[in-house]
Design a protein around this motif. Structure first.
Motif, PDB file in Angstrom:
ATOM      1  N   VAL A 761       0.830  -1.202   0.000  1.00 32.00           N
ATOM      2  CA  VAL A 761       0.000   0.000   0.000  1.00 32.00           C
ATOM      3  C   VAL A 761       0.862   1.249   0.000  1.00 32.00           C
ATOM      4  O   VAL A 761       0.620   2.214  -0.757  1.00 32.00           O
ATOM      5  CB  VAL A 761      -0.946  -0.011   1.208  1.00 32.00           C
ATOM      6  N   LYS A 762       1.891   1.269   0.839  1.00 31.27           N
ATOM      7  CA  LYS A 762       2.741   2.461   0.915  1.00 31.27           C
ATOM      8  C   LYS A 762       3.539   2.664  -0.383  1.00 31.27           C
ATOM      9  O   LYS A 762       3.690   3.794  -0.856  1.00 31.27           O
ATOM     10  CB  LYS A 762       3.686   2.343   2.105  1.00 31.27           C
ATOM     11  N   ALA A 763       4.047   1.590  -0.946  1.00 33.18           N
ATOM     12  CA  ALA A 763       4.795   1.715  -2.201  1.00 33.18           C
ATOM     13  C   ALA A 763       3.898   2.226  -3.317  1.00 33.18           C
ATOM     14  O   ALA A 763       4.301   3.075  -4.119  1.00 33.18           O
ATOM     15  CB  ALA A 763       5.409   0.372  -2.578  1.00 33.18           C
ATOM     16  N   PHE A 764       2.658   1.713  -3.373  1.00 29.12           N
ATOM     17  CA  PHE A 764       1.740   2.187  -4.403  1.00 29.12           C
ATOM     18  C   PHE A 764       1.380   3.652  -4.180  1.00 29.12           C
ATOM     19  O   PHE A 764       1.296   4.444  -5.120  1.00 29.12           O
ATOM     20  CB  PHE A 764       0.472   1.335  -4.400  1.00 29.12           C
ATOM     21  N   GLY A 765       1.173   4.021  -2.904  1.00 28.95           N
ATOM     22  CA  GLY A 765       0.848   5.412  -2.606  1.00 28.95           C
ATOM     23  C   GLY A 765       1.961   6.359  -3.015  1.00 28.95           C
ATOM     24  O   GLY A 765       1.713   7.438  -3.564  1.00 28.95           O
ATOM     25  N   VAL A 766       3.209   5.958  -2.775  1.00 28.96           N
ATOM     26  CA  VAL A 766       4.345   6.784  -3.185  1.00 28.96           C
ATOM     27  C   VAL A 766       4.401   6.899  -4.703  1.00 28.96           C
ATOM     28  O   VAL A 766       4.642   7.983  -5.263  1.00 28.96           O
ATOM     29  CB  VAL A 766       5.655   6.205  -2.621  1.00 28.96           C
ATOM     30  N   ALA A 767       4.172   5.780  -5.395  1.00 25.05           N
ATOM     31  CA  ALA A 767       4.196   5.817  -6.855  1.00 25.05           C
ATOM     32  C   ALA A 767       3.100   6.721  -7.407  1.00 25.05           C
ATOM     33  O   ALA A 767       3.302   7.454  -8.385  1.00 25.05           O
ATOM     34  CB  ALA A 767       4.050   4.400  -7.413  1.00 25.05           C
ATOM     35  N   ARG A 768       1.916   6.677  -6.796  1.00 22.46           N
ATOM     36  CA  ARG A 768       0.806   7.518  -7.249  1.00 22.46           C
ATOM     37  C   ARG A 768       1.073   9.002  -7.020  1.00 22.46           C
ATOM     38  O   ARG A 768       0.557   9.855  -7.739  1.00 22.46           O
ATOM     39  CB  ARG A 768      -0.464   7.106  -6.503  1.00 22.46           C
ATOM     40  N   ARG A 769       1.866   9.307  -6.006  1.00 20.32           N
ATOM     41  CA  ARG A 769       2.088  10.717  -5.639  1.00 20.32           C
ATOM     42  C   ARG A 769       3.441  11.231  -6.134  1.00 20.32           C
ATOM     43  O   ARG A 769       3.943  12.234  -5.645  1.00 20.32           O
ATOM     44  CB  ARG A 769       1.997  10.854  -4.121  1.00 20.32           C
ATOM     45  N   THR A 770       4.023  10.520  -7.091  1.00 17.88           N
ATOM     46  CA  THR A 770       5.332  10.949  -7.600  1.00 17.88           C
ATOM     47  C   THR A 770       5.280  12.382  -8.134  1.00 17.88           C
ATOM     48  O   THR A 770       6.165  13.206  -7.858  1.00 17.88           O
ATOM     49  CB  THR A 770       5.810   9.980  -8.699  1.00 17.88           C
ATOM     50  N   ARG A 771       4.229  12.693  -8.908  1.00 18.65           N
ATOM     51  CA  ARG A 771       4.107  14.044  -9.464  1.00 18.65           C
ATOM     52  C   ARG A 771       3.979  15.084  -8.349  1.00 18.65           C
ATOM     53  O   ARG A 771       4.594  16.156  -8.404  1.00 18.65           O
ATOM     54  CB  ARG A 771       2.906  14.110 -10.398  1.00 18.65           C
TER      55      ARG A 771
END
Length: 865
Positions: A761-771
């Motif tokens: 979940v945290k890795a996906f959240g970081v990837a989603r918020r890269t921008r």
């Protein structure tokens, strides 16, 4: 006819549905193969969860649902007899009473009788003896239950008559192969209690005689009951079945076809009246008959329930269900995160006319494939785990000491396969269909503005309590419950192992002699043990020697019932507890303190005609003589059945209390009598060498074994081991450790799934918020600020999850309280030991993606869209 015209609209519809399904499967397979890491984690997570649940259900199925009787098991009942009075005094049946029930065709189509006996089995006379529990059964015991021999035959009617004296035996398949060493059957002999018996048949594998967990390895006919020592009888003389007063038989019956249990109970009073007319104790009043469905575990004179095994089975199912729920929440998060990346694609599908159901089906098919792969792998995993468990139980020294074999059948059957399908179907609904429907709904809203499909919320509370994070917190909370429950069992096992027994087992060597396995009278037994004690006392390698009929933590005990006169206006005081017959020097050898009075003299423990004396422990003394010194006082046993009072027994000493079982609230009341007056058939020799190292190294054991064999080659020595080893292999201590290991495995799996879920979940959240992170850095934010933001959010979520898990754990502790001894249901040490590792691993799983976020390149991040 044109190829484009379908002769049957229904056929074309089925064909189109089939083609759509195959296309969905191919599409789903291609997408899963493009993400091998995601697919592997999803399949392994589900395999662990389904494997745990399938394995647990296989055990529960074998214990509670698999029929123990191959032919109409619902017709088999257990029969009980009780005095028709307020006390409902239950007892076993005599052979005459059993014969009456067998002919009672208004209730029973047939009835069979059995009892248990301890026997010594060897390949031939003079070879190594194994003490096993045997069933002594009527000739129709097997046929009434619909069992047929896999080789040879079962007993004949003439072999089951009282005192028929025909030495034949039926053995289990495993005993046949172990003793004879071949799988094909041919008539042969076996040594039982030093005598030669003919093996006439072999029972089918898995047949236990009625117990779902334990089974005997040998069955003997009732006609040989007088030749087999009844290990569970009050006296050795209670073996002649022709005597109407010999009530030693358990009775099971098969109801008449079509007769319900309630209808059969209505016919019992008339049958009970007939039973009263032939009962040896008819003067005590009429007797009642009771019937109950046959217990799957207990063998008792009175109706009983399945005891802690039923609670243990329910607890297993609940814990396994929690593991499955944790895995489903983990997978739901993974699929939700994975599907969010496809919002653009799904919005386009809906904009082009696809229905929401079509979109859900596309997403759910991936979950179906994962469920099929994970379910198959889980079934294989459960089969391996159950096989390993069965092998461990079969070779377990704690169970072997009881003299039984293991009858638990863990072969998967149709119920296990159906249960596995149910587990997979439930998992699909939770982790695949639910997230798919959620994503399809959001994508439908995004058809107006496709760019909103990838919009991320900047609201702090919305991000903190988003769907993914709520699932994550629920997963952590349930994992804490499993870890806490496992910790309670580990704590209970540790407390049991650290229990101060009140004596000193270290350095004590136990030689167990079972004279019920050889043909010796009471005088011969007493002469033999006296000679052994004298010879061992004179041995230079031995420092102390003592004899006893029972040992603490030995699983078998005799009870006493003593009374002492009260004051002038008081009722006599009574005490009940554990009784042991011992020799002089027993307390000094065992390490029990003599608080007041004296030990037995040599004459008292050797001479059956010596004066009646007893030594009480401090608990029994306090119950009988709370206001005066018990030494010199007199106690009495209850009056005999004919009303004759017993001889007064003088109290000569008081010793310190000591434990007897693991599952006790405290040391029981104890009474010690001289050995000679108890007619011992089962004797334990306590030996302490000149040094404790001799016992630990086994040197003393080898020396004692050779010395005992030289003194008496036919000595029924069934065990020679250090006392600490015997306690360590105690069945109660083993059961606590087994539960701790089993639930510890559940907790470890839940912890692993929780860590994977947090990281995902945290890795996906970081990837989603890269921008977003790129913009923050471009506007001047420091990497440490981004790191602190993510870690703070993760810490708050973990704290909320642990708080909820704490409340759930305390509730679970209350439910487990009845299965735990000397451990608080809300033990703070266990709670901290469960919460701290879970919190640290969750923080580690949060730290790794947060650390990656600090390395975001703002230029590259702004180009991601």
């Amino acid at each position: 006819m044109s190829d484009n015209v379908c002769p049957s609209g229904r056929t074309c519809g089925l064909r189109r549905a089939f083609l759509f399904t195959m296309n969905d499967l191919r599409f789903a397979f291609r997408r899963l193969l493009k993400s091998p890491g995601f697919t592997a984690v999803a399949v392994l997570s589900l395999a662990l969860a389904v494997g745990v649940n399938s394995g647990v259900f296989t055990i529960v199925n074998g214990l509670f649902f698999r029929p123990l009787v191959p032919v109409r098991p619902e017709e088999i009942v257990t029969v009980f007899t009780a005095r028709a009075a307020a006390d409902r005094a239950y007892r076993d049946f005599s052979f005459a009473e059993f014969s009456l029930l067998r002919e009672a065709h208004e209730v029973f189509a047939d009835a069979a009788a059995f009892r248990m006996a301890a026997v010594g089995i060897a390949r031939r006379a003079g070879s190594a003896v194994q003490r096993r529990v045997a069933y002594v059964v009527s000739d129709n015991f097997f046929s009434m239950q619909g069992v047929k021999p896999v080789a040879g035959r079962f007993f004949l009617p003439e072999e089951g008559r009282p005192n028929a004296d025909i030495p034949v035996a039926v053995v289990s398949r495993r005993l046949w192969e172990r003793l004879v060493g071949k799988s094909d059957f041919s008539p042969c002999t076996v040594s039982i209690n030093g005598e030669t018996w003919n093996i006439v048949g072999v029972v089918p594998a898995g047949f236990s005689g009625g117990n779902a967990l334990l089974a005997p390895d040998v069955w003997l006919p009732l006609g040989m009951a007088a030749r087999v020592e009844k290990a569970f009888a009050p006296t050795r003389s209670a073996t002649n079945l022709a005597d109407p007063a010999t009530c030693t038989l358990h009775v099971i019956g098969r109801l008449q076809p079509g007769l319900t249990l309630e209808a059969a109970k209505a016919r019992l009073p008339a049958l009970g009246a007939q039973l009263t007319t032939i009962a040896f104790d008819a003067a005590d009043g009429p007797r009642d008959l009771e019937i109950e469905p046959r217990s799957r575990f207990a063998i008792s004179t009175e109706p009983s329930h399945d005891g802690p095994l039923g609670l243990f089975g329910a607890l297993l199912v609940c814990m396994a269900g929690v593991v499955l729920l944790v895995a489903c929440l983990n997978l739901a998060n993974m699929f939700l995160a994975r599907n969010l990346t496809r919002s653009h694609e799904l919005a386009v599908r809906l904009a082009l006319g696809a229905s929401r159901w079509r979109v859900v089906r596309v997403l759910a098919v991936e979950g179906l494939i994962v469920a099929m792969l994970g379910g198959g792998a889980g079934l294989l995993l459960s089969s391996w785990a159950d096989g390993f468990l069965l092998h461990s139980l079969t070779n377990n020294t704690s169970l072997a000491a009881l003299g039984f074999g293991v009858s638990l059948d863990v072969t998967p059957d149709i119920r296990v396969l159906l249960a596995t399908l149910v587990f997979c179907a439930a998992a699909i609904l939770v982790f695949a269909v639910g997230p798919a429907w959620h994503i399809a709904r959001d994508a439908a809203r995004g058809t107006v503005a496709l760019h909103q499909a990838t919009r991320t919320t900047t609201d702090r509370w919305g991000r903190l309590f988003s769907g993914r994070h709520c699932l994550l917190m629920a997963q952590l909370a349930l994992s804490l419950v499993l870890l806490f429950s496992a910790g309670l069992f580990f704590r209970a096992a540790d407390a049991a192992a650290r229990l101060d027994p009140g004596f000193i087992p270290e350095g004590d060597l136990i030689a167990e002699l079972d004279y019920s396995l050889v043909d010796r009278d009471d005088v011969g037994v007493l002469t033999s043990v006296e000679a052994l004690a004298e010879a061992l006392r004179s041995d230079p390698a031995v420092r102390r020697v003592a004899l006893a009929t029972h040992i603490p933590f030995g699983n078998v005990n005799d009870g006493f019932d003593l009374s002492a006169p009260g004051g002038s206006h008081e009722q006599p005081r009574r005490a009940r507890g554990t009784e042991t017959a011992v020799s002089a020097g027993y307390f000094d050898t065992l390490g029990v303190k003599l608080l007041r009075g004296r030990d037995f003299t040599e004459r008292e423990w050797r001479d059956p005609n010596a004066s009646s004396v007893v030594i009480l422990d401090e608990r029994a003394a306090a119950e009988l003589f709370p206001d005066r010194d018990p030494v010199g006082q007199y106690v009495e046993r209850p009056r005999s059945s004919d009303g004759v009072p017993s001889e007064p027994i003088r109290v000569i000493g008081v010793v310190s209390a000591h434990w007897n079982k693991v599952f006790e609230d405290g040391p029981p009341a104890r009474a010690f009598f001289p050995l000679a007056g108890r007619h011992p058939r089962h004797v334990f020799i306590h030996l302490r060498g000149q040094t404790a190292d001799a016992v630990a190294s086994g040197t003393l054991a080898k020396h004692v074994r050779s010395r005992l064999t030289a003194l008496d080659p036919s000595l029924p020595l069934v065990r020679l081991a250090p006392y600490s080893t015997i306690i360590d292999h105690n069945i109660e201590l083993w059961s606590v450790r087994f539960a701790a290991t089993l639930f510890g495995a559940f907790g470890a799996i839940a912890l692993l799934l929780a860590v994977v879920g947090v990281y995902g979940v945290k890795a996906f959240g970081v990837a989603r918020r890269t921008r977003e992170f790129g913009i923050r850095v471009a506007l001047g934010a420091r990497p440490s600020q981004i790191y602190a933001l993510l870690m703070k959010q993760g810490a708050v979520q973990i704290a909320i999850a642990l708080s909820v898990g704490l409340l759930l754990s305390l509730a679970a502790g209350r439910l487990l309280a009845s299965m735990l001894l000397r451990v608080s249901a809300d033990d703070p040490v266990v709670l901290m030991a469960a919460a701290i590792p879970l919190a640290l691993t969750a923080l580690l799983a949060t730290w790794l993606p947060a650390r990656r976020a600090t390395r975001v390149n703002p230029v590259k991040a702004l180009r991601t869209e």
